[in-house]
Design a protein around this motif. Structure first.
Motif, mmCIF file in Angstrom:
data_model
loop_
_atom_site.group_PDB
_atom_site.id
_atom_site.type_symbol
_atom_site.label_atom_id
_atom_site.label_comp_id
_atom_site.label_asym_id
_atom_site.label_seq_id
_atom_site.Cartn_x
_atom_site.Cartn_y
_atom_site.Cartn_z
ATOM 1 N N PHE A 198 11.730 -75.462 32.456
ATOM 2 C CA PHE A 198 11.678 -74.008 32.336
ATOM 3 C C PHE A 198 12.993 -73.400 32.802
ATOM 4 O O PHE A 198 13.513 -73.745 33.866
ATOM 5 N N HIS A 199 13.532 -72.469 32.005
ATOM 6 C CA HIS A 199 14.842 -71.875 32.288
ATOM 7 C C HIS A 199 14.721 -70.411 32.702
ATOM 8 O O HIS A 199 15.181 -70.015 33.766
ATOM 9 N N HIS A 200 14.099 -69.583 31.869
ATOM 10 C CA HIS A 200 13.871 -68.174 32.194
ATOM 11 C C HIS A 200 12.921 -67.587 31.170
ATOM 12 O O HIS A 200 12.537 -68.252 30.200
ATOM 13 N N SER A 201 12.539 -66.335 31.390
ATOM 14 C CA SER A 201 11.636 -65.644 30.472
ATOM 15 C C SER A 201 12.222 -64.288 30.098
ATOM 16 O O SER A 201 12.952 -63.673 30.888
ATOM 17 N N GLU A 202 11.881 -63.839 28.892
ATOM 18 C CA GLU A 202 12.325 -62.532 28.423
ATOM 19 C C GLU A 202 11.172 -61.807 27.741
ATOM 20 O O GLU A 202 10.314 -62.425 27.108
ATOM 21 N N HIS A 203 11.169 -60.481 27.891
ATOM 22 C CA HIS A 203 10.268 -59.643 27.116
ATOM 23 C C HIS A 203 10.925 -59.340 25.774
ATOM 24 O O HIS A 203 12.126 -59.014 25.725
ATOM 25 N N ALA A 204 10.176 -59.428 24.699
ATOM 26 C CA ALA A 204 10.642 -58.998 23.382
ATOM 27 C C ALA A 204 10.090 -57.594 23.132
ATOM 28 O O ALA A 204 8.899 -57.344 23.319
ATOM 29 N N LEU A 205 10.975 -56.677 22.747
ATOM 30 C CA LEU A 205 10.596 -55.282 22.517
ATOM 31 C C LEU A 205 10.972 -54.878 21.096
ATOM 32 O O LEU A 205 11.913 -55.420 20.506
ATOM 33 N N VAL A 206 10.240 -53.903 20.563
ATOM 34 C CA VAL A 206 10.489 -53.426 19.199
ATOM 35 C C VAL A 206 10.428 -51.909 19.180
ATOM 36 O O VAL A 206 9.542 -51.294 19.805
ATOM 37 N N LEU A 207 11.365 -51.318 18.461
ATOM 38 C CA LEU A 207 11.353 -49.891 18.166
ATOM 39 C C LEU A 207 10.974 -49.740 16.699
ATOM 40 O O LEU A 207 11.700 -50.196 15.819
ATOM 41 N N SER A 208 9.828 -49.117 16.427
ATOM 42 C CA SER A 208 9.328 -49.000 15.057
ATOM 43 C C SER A 208 9.560 -47.628 14.444
ATOM 44 O O SER A 208 9.285 -47.435 13.260
ATOM 45 N N GLY A 209 10.028 -46.671 15.213
ATOM 46 C CA GLY A 209 10.313 -45.339 14.695
ATOM 47 C C GLY A 209 11.681 -44.889 15.154
ATOM 48 O O GLY A 209 12.537 -45.698 15.503
ATOM 49 N N ASP A 210 11.888 -43.599 15.150
ATOM 50 C CA ASP A 210 13.160 -43.065 15.622
ATOM 51 C C ASP A 210 13.210 -43.099 17.150
ATOM 52 O O ASP A 210 12.178 -42.939 17.813
ATOM 53 N N PRO A 211 14.390 -43.295 17.728
ATOM 54 C CA PRO A 211 14.496 -43.245 19.185
ATOM 55 C C PRO A 211 14.246 -41.831 19.695
ATOM 56 O O PRO A 211 14.456 -40.853 18.971
ATOM 57 N N THR A 212 13.780 -41.739 20.922
ATOM 58 C CA THR A 212 13.561 -40.419 21.509
ATOM 59 C C THR A 212 14.891 -39.690 21.637
ATOM 60 O O THR A 212 15.942 -40.300 21.824
ATOM 61 N N SER A 213 14.849 -38.390 21.539
ATOM 62 C CA SER A 213 16.070 -37.593 21.620
ATOM 63 C C SER A 213 16.544 -37.496 23.066
ATOM 64 O O SER A 213 15.782 -37.737 24.012
ATOM 65 N N GLY A 214 17.798 -37.133 23.237
ATOM 66 C CA GLY A 214 18.364 -36.994 24.572
ATOM 67 C C GLY A 214 19.784 -36.482 24.492
ATOM 68 O O GLY A 214 20.334 -36.289 23.406
ATOM 69 N N PRO A 215 20.399 -36.256 25.639
ATOM 70 C CA PRO A 215 21.758 -35.704 25.652
ATOM 71 C C PRO A 215 22.789 -36.682 25.120
ATOM 72 O O PRO A 215 22.649 -37.902 25.283
ATOM 73 N N HIS A 216 23.812 -36.152 24.459
ATOM 74 C CA HIS A 216 24.940 -36.934 23.979
ATOM 75 C C HIS A 216 26.170 -36.549 24.788
ATOM 76 O O HIS A 216 26.495 -35.365 24.908
ATOM 77 N N GLU A 217 26.840 -37.545 25.321
ATOM 78 C CA GLU A 217 28.085 -37.322 26.040
ATOM 79 C C GLU A 217 29.208 -37.108 25.015
ATOM 80 O O GLU A 217 29.521 -38.019 24.237
ATOM 81 N N PRO A 218 29.832 -35.931 24.942
ATOM 82 C CA PRO A 218 30.844 -35.670 23.917
ATOM 83 C C PRO A 218 32.017 -36.638 23.946
ATOM 84 O O PRO A 218 32.609 -36.924 22.897
ATOM 85 N N ALA A 219 32.363 -37.142 25.116
ATOM 86 C CA ALA A 219 33.526 -38.029 25.219
ATOM 87 C C ALA A 219 33.189 -39.481 24.912
ATOM 88 O O ALA A 219 34.075 -40.345 24.961
ATOM 89 N N LEU A 220 31.918 -39.767 24.596
ATOM 90 C CA LEU A 220 31.480 -41.138 24.339
ATOM 91 C C LEU A 220 31.487 -41.412 22.840
ATOM 92 O O LEU A 220 31.121 -40.549 22.036
ATOM 93 N N SER A 221 31.878 -42.623 22.467
ATOM 94 C CA SER A 221 31.790 -43.054 21.075
ATOM 95 C C SER A 221 31.321 -44.495 21.029
ATOM 96 O O SER A 221 31.515 -45.256 21.983
ATOM 97 N N VAL A 222 30.681 -44.862 19.934
ATOM 98 C CA VAL A 222 30.235 -46.235 19.700
ATOM 99 C C VAL A 222 30.799 -46.639 18.350
ATOM 100 O O VAL A 222 30.427 -46.066 17.321
ATOM 101 N N ARG A 223 31.709 -47.593 18.341
ATOM 102 C CA ARG A 223 32.440 -47.935 17.120
ATOM 103 C C ARG A 223 32.660 -49.442 17.051
ATOM 104 O O ARG A 223 32.528 -50.158 18.056
ATOM 105 N N PRO A 224 33.000 -49.950 15.856
ATOM 106 C CA PRO A 224 33.284 -51.391 15.737
ATOM 107 C C PRO A 224 34.455 -51.820 16.606
ATOM 108 O O PRO A 224 35.459 -51.107 16.723
#
Length: 225
Positions: free
Chosen positions: A71-97
């Motif tokens: 035995f090495h370790h365990s993980e929970h598997a999670l799934v998002l089946s709809g849209d993510p909940t809304s929340g604040p966006h940091e203007p200076a943050l970006s997510v890019r390749p």
């Protein structure tokens, strides 16, 4: 098709996951698949292989133990089946390749976040047709990374790290929400990810934007020598 065993490369170790059709079990198919896989693992030069066994699968656990797995370790598997909940966006943050020039900083983030070496093929993953590796950037500095995988209507997020000095500011939640929003816009119906069972902080983050636990998976280290 009665069964399969897939190889999934995540750095220095190789993860093995598969299944056998319910009406074809107890015929030695799982054993035959694993017997065929282990020599391939050795031939590819891996030092360790991790067999993923859903916790309810007693047959999978027995198969692992018959191969002297530990035995090495365990993980929970999670799934998002709809849209993510809304929340604040940091203007200076970006997510890019990520770019090729950012491979060293991405590697460093992964090593700090997961306590082990980054994948050897990180450069090849930057422009993978199945999903890119992304950089989370704040005011021009890379503060995190995550990778995406797509196949049909299913998507997966893995290798998600926010640098320790940037945690606790909501940046991870914002970045993850943006990644999910983009995957949904691109046609993903289900988005999956895994989290270690003892990582309560990450689990709370994922569930806060709508991910739901679906199962717990136990990982068994298979000897390859």
């Amino acid at each position: 098709l009665l069964g399969f065993l897939g190889f999934y490369n995540f750095g220095a170790s190789l993860e093995l996951a598969g299944m056998v059709a319910p009406d074809a079990r107890r015929r030695g198919i799982g054993t035959a698949l694993l017997d065929a896989a282990l020599p391939l693992c050795r031939g590819l030069g891996y030092r360790e292989a991790l067999l993923i066994v859903p916790r309810p699968s007693e047959a999978g656990k027995r198969l692992a133990l018959r191969r002297d797995a530990v035995f090495h370790h365990s993980e929970h598997a999670l799934v998002l089946s709809g849209d993510p909940t809304s929340g604040p966006h940091e203007p200076a943050l970006s997510v890019r390749p990520a770019t090729a020039a950012e491979i060293p900083v991405v590697s460093q983030l992964l090593e700090v976040g997961f306590g082990g070496p980054a994948p050897d093929d990180l450069a090849g993953r930057l422009n993978s047709p199945h999903g890119p590796t992304l950089v989370v950037e704040l005011d021009g500095s890379a503060v995190g990374t995550l990778s995406l995988a797509r196949e049909g209507g299913d998507a997966r997020i893995y290798g998600f790290v926010i640098g320790p000095s940037w945690q606790g500011r909501g940046l991870g939640r914002d970045a993850l929400r943006r990644a999910c929003e983009q995957l949904r816009a691109d046609g993903a119906r289900r988005i999956g990810l895994e989290v270690a069972v003892d990582n309560d902080r990450a689990l709370a983050l994922y569930t806060s934007i709508g991910f739901m636990p679906v199962t717990t998976e136990d990982y068994f280290a298979l000897p390859l020598s």
